[in-house]
Design an enzyme around this catalytic site. Sequence first.
Site, PDB file in Angstrom:
ATOM      1  N   ARG A 120       0.827  -1.210   0.000  1.00 48.64           N
ATOM      2  CA  ARG A 120       0.000   0.000   0.000  1.00 48.64           C
ATOM      3  C   ARG A 120       0.858   1.255   0.000  1.00 48.64           C
ATOM      4  O   ARG A 120       1.042   1.900  -1.029  1.00 48.64           O
ATOM      5  CB  ARG A 120      -0.957  -0.020   1.201  1.00 48.64           C
ATOM      6  N   ASP A 121       1.441   1.599   1.126  1.00 46.00           N
ATOM      7  CA  ASP A 121       2.201   2.844   1.212  1.00 46.00           C
ATOM      8  C   ASP A 121       3.445   2.805   0.336  1.00 46.00           C
ATOM      9  O   ASP A 121       3.889   3.830  -0.171  1.00 46.00           O
ATOM     10  CB  ASP A 121       2.586   3.120   2.668  1.00 46.00           C
ATOM     11  N   HIS A 135       9.223   7.626   7.893  1.00 48.27           N
ATOM     12  CA  HIS A 135       9.747   7.810   6.537  1.00 48.27           C
ATOM     13  C   HIS A 135      11.205   8.262   6.628  1.00 48.27           C
ATOM     14  O   HIS A 135      11.616   8.924   7.583  1.00 48.27           O
ATOM     15  CB  HIS A 135       8.892   8.815   5.766  1.00 48.27           C
ATOM     16  N   CYS A 182       4.008   9.968  -0.040  1.00 55.85           N
ATOM     17  CA  CYS A 182       2.599  10.379  -0.035  1.00 55.85           C
ATOM     18  C   CYS A 182       2.343  11.342  -1.179  1.00 55.85           C
ATOM     19  O   CYS A 182       3.047  12.354  -1.321  1.00 55.85           O
ATOM     20  CB  CYS A 182       2.259  11.045   1.296  1.00 55.85           C
TER      21      CYS A 182
END
Length: 310
Positions: free
Chosen positions: A15-16, A214, A245
Amino acid sequence: MPTLAPVQIVEVSPRDGLQNEAGFVETADKLALVGRLIAMGAVRIEVASFVNPRRVPQMADAEAVVAGLPAAPGVRFIGLCLNERGVDRAIASLDGVRPLDEAGCVLVATDGFGIVNQGQSVADGIIANTAMLKKARAAGLFAQVTISAAFGCPYEGAVPAARIVELAARMADAGAQEIALADTIGVGVPAQVADLTGAVIAAIGDIPVRLHLHDTRGLAPANAWAGYQAGCRTFDSALGGLGGCPFAPGAAGNVGTEELLYLFGHSGIATGLALDQALAANRWFAGIMGRALPSRAGKAGDFTVTENTK
């Protein structure tokens, strides 16, 4: 030597790790990635995000990914939800052959980022997440929430620690079964991470705290260590250090799973994941992506002492 408490790694690469990729990664490749993560020992995997596909095209196949998840006893699959519609989509998976186990909700810590990311202020986010957590739990999903931009905001700069502690307490009262603190743009430093992690743990009692780091400035492994020393025992990471993001300018990838396995493994802290298999999965997925992945430990490999045969 005292036994050090183990950690749990939550793999977020499907996902991320992928949401910011320009080229669409095929559903079959995402499912193959999930299979590799399971093979290397991952027991919690964030597999998809239930968001508007026009805003995040990479997640357009969320339902297809969930429908294709393998039977994997002992493995928990997570779907990210940014609103009640997302929770409804996660709940709909419960009618499938392999349902999701967790709904990951998101509360942004600033109005500036919240409006860009989710179209809502912090106050609106508290109301929305309260409803989302209640609905997810009622349906039998493990309901957790991530406080995004907890260490700094791309639009408003520094975020007061007291605000994060208050938001964590609000989400605990709303029924969150786990709370993650996200360094969404990678601006945190070890002292800050230790202080905030410790303060949140003290504020929410027995509810587990997770860190989502991150590596924008190369400090994510050090921040993970600081978080561990402050009492955190669950960490998000992405194979190969992929990620970013779409709505956070300057955000780089997640801390690499290989980095955390090297860090904790060589510190005598069990993770339940195998670094050699993670390195093999890195090489395989680099072929899928058509480029080397960012993880430094993924490129350098493990450290082993070889016999000097001169």
